[in-house]
Scaffold this motif. Structure first.
Motif, PDB file in Angstrom:
ATOM      1  N   THR A  17       0.787  -1.280  -0.021  1.00  0.00           N
ATOM      2  CA  THR A  17       0.019   0.073   0.196  1.00  0.00           C
ATOM      3  C   THR A  17       0.889   1.157  -0.011  1.00  0.00           C
ATOM      4  O   THR A  17       2.177   1.198   0.056  1.00  0.00           O
ATOM      5  CB  THR A  17      -0.995   0.125   1.321  1.00  0.00           C
ATOM      6  N   THR A 106      -2.927  -2.222  -3.317  1.00  0.00           N
ATOM      7  CA  THR A 106      -3.992  -1.360  -3.136  1.00  0.00           C
ATOM      8  C   THR A 106      -3.772  -0.220  -3.990  1.00  0.00           C
ATOM      9  O   THR A 106      -2.972   0.527  -4.287  1.00  0.00           O
ATOM     10  CB  THR A 106      -4.361  -1.088  -1.661  1.00  0.00           C
ATOM     11  N   ASP A 111      -8.000   2.624   2.861  1.00  0.00           N
ATOM     12  CA  ASP A 111      -7.768   2.501   3.911  1.00  0.00           C
ATOM     13  C   ASP A 111      -7.375   1.015   4.081  1.00  0.00           C
ATOM     14  O   ASP A 111      -8.171   0.230   3.679  1.00  0.00           O
ATOM     15  CB  ASP A 111      -8.912   2.902   4.986  1.00  0.00           C
ATOM     16  N   PRO A 112      -6.243   0.406   4.505  1.00  0.00           N
ATOM     17  CA  PRO A 112      -5.850  -1.008   4.617  1.00  0.00           C
ATOM     18  C   PRO A 112      -6.843  -1.634   5.671  1.00  0.00           C
ATOM     19  O   PRO A 112      -6.691  -2.730   5.440  1.00  0.00           O
ATOM     20  CB  PRO A 112      -4.267  -1.177   5.084  1.00  0.00           C
ATOM     21  N   THR A 136       4.494  -0.615   3.028  1.00  0.00           N
ATOM     22  CA  THR A 136       3.837   0.878   2.811  1.00  0.00           C
ATOM     23  C   THR A 136       5.018   1.661   2.177  1.00  0.00           C
ATOM     24  O   THR A 136       5.876   1.764   2.725  1.00  0.00           O
ATOM     25  CB  THR A 136       3.271   1.457   4.025  1.00  0.00           C
ATOM     26  N   GLU A 152      -5.693   8.825   5.292  1.00  0.00           N
ATOM     27  CA  GLU A 152      -5.672   7.441   4.671  1.00  0.00           C
ATOM     28  C   GLU A 152      -3.778   6.971   4.820  1.00  0.00           C
ATOM     29  O   GLU A 152      -3.525   6.156   5.015  1.00  0.00           O
ATOM     30  CB  GLU A 152      -6.056   7.279   3.318  1.00  0.00           C
ATOM     31  N   GLN A 156      -1.964   4.103   6.624  1.00  0.00           N
ATOM     32  CA  GLN A 156      -1.270   3.207   5.922  1.00  0.00           C
ATOM     33  C   GLN A 156       0.199   3.195   6.463  1.00  0.00           C
ATOM     34  O   GLN A 156       0.768   1.969   6.487  1.00  0.00           O
ATOM     35  CB  GLN A 156      -0.875   3.705   4.311  1.00  0.00           C
TER      36      GLN A 156
END
Length: 356
Positions: A17, A106, A111-112, A136, A152, A156
């Motif tokens: 992400t 993603t 939002d994970p 990330t 967000e 992450q």
């Protein structure tokens, strides 16, 4: 009488992400050339812009392509759970080559948490996949501004097991951003973009699905003293800290602690992971993995991975006082502090938990 068929080992899965423009595309394209990703399925979302043209060999299905590195790549056009289930059906039926791991990339605005929920909560997926870690990507040039302006991006970075700092060569001095990320998520190593794919994907369960470096997976987060140390006003709501116990933890106390924490403060619990010695079987520790109000069923390891038998829980919380969580932990371990909550009262009324 024939023996029941053996359940397949869970397939390690990594979530990649990072905010829009952070450098996920560049990182993933480089990783796909690494032999360590052979026999990997890469899942991208419908907004993905990964440059795969130079890696394509042939189409497998309408939504799936075979890559030059021996990987499969598919596109999510609906529910991620449906996609993961469909991959298993194709694998089990021999319609695709058996894959050894999965990487989910993603969208930058994601939002994970919902993805992690699916991976640790869905009753079928949890048997067939094992969350290996969250990687990330953070843009060294715009990272601080992105963290300031976009919640967000904060989430992450906060839930990451590893952080990749991209574009550092264009950013000049990155010390302030590194310090901010380290304060936001002390347990996550900060890697350069040329880190080997095997390192990024070599989380707690390892590339072969077995326990690897627990100490690296948990990270070195000191036990909180209950005092907040702000890096700046934007990060003040998110805190990372750890809970420890040298003595084995009674199973009922541990289960009640988790139930009260997630029941009263689930939305504030961004991430929980740990290794715990349970009193009725201290030689076989349990692995705990959780996101918000969802906590994965603990996995029992056959043995401790090293000589350190300390129970360790790493928590990343938002708008929740770490001192309260430490007091709750101490109370259930029978080492109450002066400011510890009344455990009996909490048991009877979970909604009465302070700060809820």
């Amino acid at each position: 009488m024939t023996d029941a068929p053996r359940r397949p080992d869970p397939i390690p899965l990594t979530v990649l992400t990072g905010f829009l423009g952070a450098g996920k595309t560049t990182l993933l394209n480089r990783m796909l050339r690494d032999p360590a990703l052979a026999d990997t399925v890469v899942i991208v979302n419908e907004f993905g812009e990964i440059g795969l043209d130079h890696l394509l060999i042939e189409g497998v299905t309408e939504d799936m392509v075979l890559l030059g590195a021996g990987c499969l790549c598919c596109t999510v056009r609906g529910d991620l759970i449906t996609t993961l289930e469909d991959l298993l059906r194709k694998r089990d039926n021999g319609r695709i080559t058996p894959f050894r791991r999965v990487v989910i990339e993603t969208t930058g605005l994601a939002d994970p948490a919902p993805i992690l929920h699916a991976l640790i909560y869905h009753p079928y997926l949890v048997m067939r996949y094992r969350l290996q870690g969250v990687v990330t990507v953070v843009d060294a040039v715009n990272g601080s501004a992105t963290l300031d302006d976009h919640p967000e991006a904060m989430r992450q970075a906060a839930v990451a097991d590893r952080i990749v700092l991209a574009k550092a060569d264009l950013a000049g001095d990155t010390a302030a951003l590194r310090a901010r990320l380290a304060a936001l998520n002390p347990s996550a190593p900060i890697d350069p973009p040329d880190v080997p794919a095997a390192t990024l994907l070599g989380g707690f369960f390892g590339l072969d699905g077995k326990a690897a470096d627990v100490r690296a997976w948990l990270g070195a987060v000191p036990e909180t003293d209950g005092h907040a140390h702000d890096v700046n006003r934007h990060d003040a709501a998110i805190r990372a800290f750890s809970l420890t116990s040298d003595a084995p933890v009674p199973r009922p106390a541990f289960e009640m602690f988790l139930d009260l924490l997630r029941g009263g403060h689930g939305p504030k619990l961004l991430r929980l992971k740990g290794l715990v010695a349970i009193a009725d079987d201290p030689d076989r520790p349990v692995v705990v993995h959780g996101v918000q109000h969802v906590v994965h069923a603990p996995v029992t390891l056959p043995a401790w991975p090293d000589d350190d038998r300390t129970s360790r829980l790493v928590l990343i919380v938002r708008d929740l006082d770490p001192a309260f969580v430490v007091s709750l932990w101490d109370a259930f371990l029978g080492r109450p502090r002066i400011d510890a909550p009344d455990a009996a009262a909490l048991t009877n009324n979970p909604l009465a938990i302070p700060g809820g």
